[in-house]
Design a protein around this motif. Structure first.
Motif, PDB file in Angstrom:
ATOM      1  N   GLY A  95       0.798  -1.218   0.000  1.00 60.37           N
ATOM      2  CA  GLY A  95       0.000   0.000   0.000  1.00 60.37           C
ATOM      3  C   GLY A  95       0.827   1.262   0.000  1.00 60.37           C
ATOM      4  N   LEU A  96       1.980   1.217  -0.681  1.00 62.46           N
ATOM      5  CA  LEU A  96       2.826   2.397  -0.820  1.00 62.46           C
ATOM      6  C   LEU A  96       2.370   3.242  -2.006  1.00 62.46           C
ATOM      7  N   GLU A  97       2.649   4.547  -1.944  1.00 65.35           N
ATOM      8  CA  GLU A  97       2.422   5.395  -3.111  1.00 65.35           C
ATOM      9  C   GLU A  97       3.285   4.895  -4.257  1.00 65.35           C
ATOM     10  N   VAL A 130       2.457   3.087   9.362  1.00 63.47           N
ATOM     11  CA  VAL A 130       1.103   3.317   8.853  1.00 63.47           C
ATOM     12  C   VAL A 130       0.831   4.819   8.843  1.00 63.47           C
ATOM     13  N   THR A 131       0.254   5.314   7.753  1.00 67.92           N
ATOM     14  CA  THR A 131       0.021   6.758   7.605  1.00 67.92           C
ATOM     15  C   THR A 131      -1.238   7.235   8.315  1.00 67.92           C
ATOM     16  N   GLY A 132      -2.204   6.312   8.514  1.00 74.50           N
ATOM     17  CA  GLY A 132      -3.485   6.716   9.086  1.00 74.50           C
ATOM     18  C   GLY A 132      -4.428   7.299   8.055  1.00 74.50           C
ATOM     19  N   LYS A 133      -4.024   7.262   6.787  1.00 74.29           N
ATOM     20  CA  LYS A 133      -4.858   7.781   5.697  1.00 74.29           C
ATOM     21  C   LYS A 133      -5.467   6.616   4.922  1.00 74.29           C
ATOM     22  N   ARG A 134      -6.446   6.961   4.093  1.00 72.49           N
ATOM     23  CA  ARG A 134      -7.007   5.933   3.226  1.00 72.49           C
ATOM     24  C   ARG A 134      -5.936   5.450   2.248  1.00 72.49           C
ATOM     25  N   TRP A 135      -5.164   6.396   1.703  1.00 74.82           N
ATOM     26  CA  TRP A 135      -4.067   6.068   0.783  1.00 74.82           C
ATOM     27  C   TRP A 135      -3.024   7.168   0.844  1.00 74.82           C
ATOM     28  N   PRO A 136      -1.750   6.822   0.889  1.00 77.18           N
ATOM     29  CA  PRO A 136      -1.187   5.476   0.984  1.00 77.18           C
ATOM     30  C   PRO A 136      -1.388   4.885   2.377  1.00 77.18           C
ATOM     31  N   VAL A 184       9.856  14.540   3.883  1.00 80.68           N
ATOM     32  CA  VAL A 184       9.431  15.853   3.395  1.00 80.68           C
ATOM     33  C   VAL A 184       8.441  15.616   2.260  1.00 80.68           C
ATOM     34  N   SER A 185       7.508  16.527   2.108  1.00 78.00           N
ATOM     35  CA  SER A 185       6.373  16.271   1.216  1.00 78.00           C
ATOM     36  C   SER A 185       6.752  16.104  -0.244  1.00 78.00           C
ATOM     37  N   GLU A 186       7.761  16.859  -0.736  1.00 73.70           N
ATOM     38  CA  GLU A 186       8.015  16.840  -2.179  1.00 73.70           C
ATOM     39  C   GLU A 186       9.022  15.796  -2.642  1.00 73.70           C
ATOM     40  N   PHE A 187       9.548  14.982  -1.715  1.00 76.22           N
ATOM     41  CA  PHE A 187      10.475  13.919  -2.089  1.00 76.22           C
ATOM     42  C   PHE A 187       9.961  12.578  -1.569  1.00 76.22           C
ATOM     43  N   PRO A 188      10.263  11.484  -2.293  1.00 70.08           N
ATOM     44  CA  PRO A 188       9.685  10.176  -1.938  1.00 70.08           C
ATOM     45  C   PRO A 188      10.409   9.432  -0.826  1.00 70.08           C
ATOM     46  N   TYR A 189      11.293  10.101  -0.105  1.00 69.36           N
ATOM     47  CA  TYR A 189      11.995   9.447   1.005  1.00 69.36           C
ATOM     48  C   TYR A 189      11.048   9.274   2.193  1.00 69.36           C
ATOM     49  N   ILE A 190      11.073   8.091   2.800  1.00 69.61           N
ATOM     50  CA  ILE A 190      10.154   7.812   3.908  1.00 69.61           C
ATOM     51  C   ILE A 190      10.932   7.506   5.189  1.00 69.61           C
ATOM     52  N   GLU A 191      10.227   7.588   6.306  1.00 66.11           N
ATOM     53  CA  GLU A 191      10.864   7.415   7.611  1.00 66.11           C
ATOM     54  C   GLU A 191      11.509   6.044   7.777  1.00 66.11           C
ATOM     55  N   ALA A 192      10.930   5.021   7.142  1.00 67.85           N
ATOM     56  CA  ALA A 192      11.487   3.670   7.266  1.00 67.85           C
ATOM     57  C   ALA A 192      12.918   3.593   6.740  1.00 67.85           C
ATOM     58  N   GLU A 193      13.279   4.474   5.821  1.00 63.04           N
ATOM     59  CA  GLU A 193      14.630   4.465   5.268  1.00 63.04           C
ATOM     60  C   GLU A 193      15.669   4.876   6.311  1.00 63.04           C
TER      61      GLU A 193
END
Length: 727
Positions: A488-490, A514-520, A527-536
């Protein structure tokens, strides 16, 4: 190796008949498949890695301390040093590697991001009838093909356009580029071709149209350099090499050879930079692969050793992605001072560079404003006048030190080839110097061959041709789809993870919050404009990341893409790393300060502050000054001569816009030059002057106030997200 040569022979013999039967395009595909086969078969001689995952840094240090003697100790964790460790360990040699900073912290992470043979080196080889330059290009083209095979997730072919503005240049450059294809032979990625003026502008619409005759397009490789370096080091660790970053060599150990009575290098005294602990690491052979610091280690061995390395600084800048097409680079073969400039899409941004200037060796090279402006001026020469090339659009800038091998008396670094040199001292220290990123593997092979011969080590031939690097073996272009479907990743995040970690992307996805959103469903962005996520961040610690700088510059590439975004992500990154590594408050504060200093000096953030200071000149027409004063006074209703957060909140509330107070504080702080908690009229005029001159772009306060002025009566929401504004 014998099998590899046999397969390559098969490719060449009978090619004419096959070409006749299959047709040229199918034959080219067939030849590439055969080359792939040679690579895969070569790797079959290597046993499976001894570790499914690289051991922890703590475990690696224990191995370094408790092993009585290694066969090979490599000093330096850049591309070449990591390549040497991988070559040695896959031959069955007991191998150790130590790096005083982080893997790829130096030159290897600050390249042009190209995997190439070197078009300009081939030109020099032909013009000067230089057989050594020719051999270097041929070797590099072979290594280019291998690197694209063994790390397909981190590398890909890239078409590069050579625009032609004079008719006579068309046949001249066409012959040169075709020779480049010819030298590549079966390793040619795709045949070069000529474009008409209209087709060139279709592919590269930002190009300068005036006097354009046409263009030639050729292919080279592109990669994520720091991640590639890390993949080499991690692969070496999985095969059993004891690798440790933040492990500084304090001195070389020596012992007397009983047969000759001469002193021989027998290891190194090492210091754990993070704890201060010192211990000896003994080895039959010590390899110096320290890039620009080559002569520093050579002088540890012999204080009278002559310098063999002449460092040269290469500056690059990063600009927004709209400056170039997504899948087409640009080459300026003759800049105003005779250098070569590349203008390339990378990670959805645009890289421009590089310069070539003699420099002193330093651990912290800083990009100069002079070099940044030189690159911008060259870019302006090739882009349409419709595209305003602004100093404020520079999102990041860095300087890398090339370890060129030269005669110490030479003053012209531009005429120096990047051929590598393997030097063996009287005491047995083996130094590998020079070369280029693309040829790291062949450099490592030559180095270990010399080590085996000089120190009578028991090992066979190199086994690294076709040996997949970490993440490459089970990667496929559609792997990201499984990440989207299974976790369920973007889609953008999934593509980024697949392109960064290859088949290891699933392990990162499993760690995603988990984002807590419907999607993703999972994958909270840093940061919002780059695809780096906290898990990294969590996964980066498993990849030996020890500091916040490691995380923003080499595990993720945020610092190289946008320093403002990197600074925004820093507090959360430090918080996550602190949780995993049990950092106290003082350590977190130290990490934040160190990382901000790194961004400020080494990644070009300093240049941003220099574009707008309390001494900045106001160069505005009287009509512009009146217009901006009127805008300012819409916020400064009391005619105080300055505005505060309260003034901005009042205007926003009048048009029904709510904004977080911390965000407002950040926005005003960007323009509050004397840091007194308010923006004065003079500071606002300095800002608008800098915006007009292109020195500053994407100022949130400038955009907010302009939009408010236009929409006060219409009650239109005001966009305040940080845009792609640069330094």
């Amino acid at each position: 190796m014998a099998f590899q040569k046999a397969v390559k022979g098969t490719i060449l013999v009978g090619g004419g008949a096959l070409a006749t039967v299959l047709g040229l395009s199918q034959f080219a595909h067939y030849k590439r498949k055969q080359v792939n086969l040679a690579f895969v078969e070569a790797a079959d001689y290597v046993s499976e890695p001894v570790n499914r995952e690289p051991p922890s840094r703590e475990a690696q240090i224990l191995t370094l301390k408790n092993t009585s003697e290694f066969d090979v100790l490599v000093i330096g964790g850049g591309a070449t040093g990591s390549g040497c460790a991988l070559d040695a360990v896959t031959r069955g040699l007991k191998t150790a590697l130590v790096e005083r900073d982080d893997f790829s912290s130096g030159t290897s992470s600050r390249s042009t991001k190209l995997i190439h043979g070197g078009v300009r080196y081939l030109q020099k080889a032909i013009m000067k009838l230089d057989i050594e330059q020719y051999r270097m290009v041929k070797e590099a083209l072979h290594e280019r093909a291998n690197l694209l095979e063994i790390a397909p997730h981190l590398s890909a072919p890239l078409p590069i356009m050579l625009p032609i503005y004079k008719w006579w240049q068309l046949p001249y450059y066409w012959v040169g580029i075709k020779l480049y294809d010819l030298v590549a032979g079966s390793n040619c990625l795709k045949s070069s071709y000529v474009l008409s003026k209209s087709r060139a502008l279709e592919h590269f619409p930002m190009l300068q149209k005036d006097k354009l005759v046409g263009a030639i397009v050729y292919y080279d490789g592109q990669h994520n350099d720091a991640r590639m370096n890390l993949a080499i080091a991690l692969t070496a660790a999985r095969y059993g090499a004891a690798t440790a970053n933040y492990m500084e060599v304090m001195s070389l150990l020596k012992k007397t050879d009983p047969k000759t009575g001469k002193e021989r290098v027998s290891g190194a005294r090492c210091k754990d930079v993070l704890t201060g602990e010192e211990f000896d690491v003994r080895a039959k052979c010590v390899i110096n692969a320290t890039g620009p610091f080559t002569d520093t280690v050579r002088k540890m061995d012999d204080k009278d050793a002559a310098a063999i390395c002449q460092p040269s600084a290469g500056v690059h800048i990063v600009m927004p992605g709209y400056y170039s097409p997504e899948s087409m680079g640009l080459l300026d073969p003759a800049t105003s001072d005779g250098r070569v400039i590349f203008f390339l899409p990378w990670q959805k941004m645009t890289i421009a560079g590089t310069t070539d200037t003699p420099t002193d060796v330093t651990h912290h090279p800083i990009p100069s404003e002079e070099d940044i402006n030189f690159i911008l001026n060259e870019v302006r020469n090739y882009l349409s006048c419709d595209v305003e090339v602004r100093r404020g659009d520079v999102l990041a800038a860095w300087s890398g030190i090339r370890p060129l091998v030269t005669d110490p008396k030479s003053a012209d670094t531009q005429s120096i080839s990047r051929n590598h040199v393997v030097d063996i001292s009287e005491s047995g220290l083996i130094t590998i110097a020079g070369g280029k990123w693309t040829t790291y593997r062949s450099m490592a092979e030559d180095t270990i061959n010399a080590a085996v011969k000089t120190h009578n080590l028991k090992a066979g031939p190199s086994k690294t041709v076709g040996l997949f690097l970490q993440g490459g073996k089970d990667w496929s272009p559609t792997l990201y789809i499984r990440l989207v479907q299974d976790y369920g990743l973007e889609s953008e995040v999934a593509q980024h993870l697949a392109a960064t970690y290859g088949d290891k992307a699933f392990e990162v996805a499993k760690m995603a919050s988990v984002t807590g959103k419907r999607w993703p469903i999972v994958g909270v962005r840093l940061v919002s404009e780059f695809p780096y996520i906290e898990a990294e961040v969590k996964y980066g610690i498993k990849e030996y990341a020890c500091t916040a700088v490691d995380m923003i510059s080499r595990r993720t590439r945020l610092a190289f893409l946008n320093v403002q975004a990197a600074e925004e992500a820093l507090p959360r990154i430090v918080e996550l790393m602190g949780r995993e590594l049990s950092w106290g408050d003082s350590k977190k504060k130290e990490e934040l300060e160190t990382a901000r200093k790194f961004l400020y000096y080494e990644m070009g953030y300093k240049s941003r502050s220099e574009q707008l200071t309390d001494h900045s000149e106001i160069s505005l027409l009287p009509s512009d000054i009146d217009r901006y004063k009127k805008r300012f006074h819409k916020f400064d209703a009391d005619q105080k001569g300055f505005i505060t957060i309260v003034d901005v909140q009042r205007v926003l509330e009048s048009i029904s816009v709510q904004m977080d107070e911390n965000t407002l504080h950040e926005i005003l702080n960007e323009v509050d030059l004397n840091k007194n908690g308010q923006v004065e009229l003079n500071e606002f005029l300095q800002l608008m002057s800098a915006v007009q001159k292109g020195r500053v772009s994407g100022s949130r306060l400038a955009i907010l106030m302009k939009t408010a002025e236009e929409n006060l009566d219409r009650r239109v929401p005001i966009p305040v997200d940080r845009s792609c504004g640069g330094l």
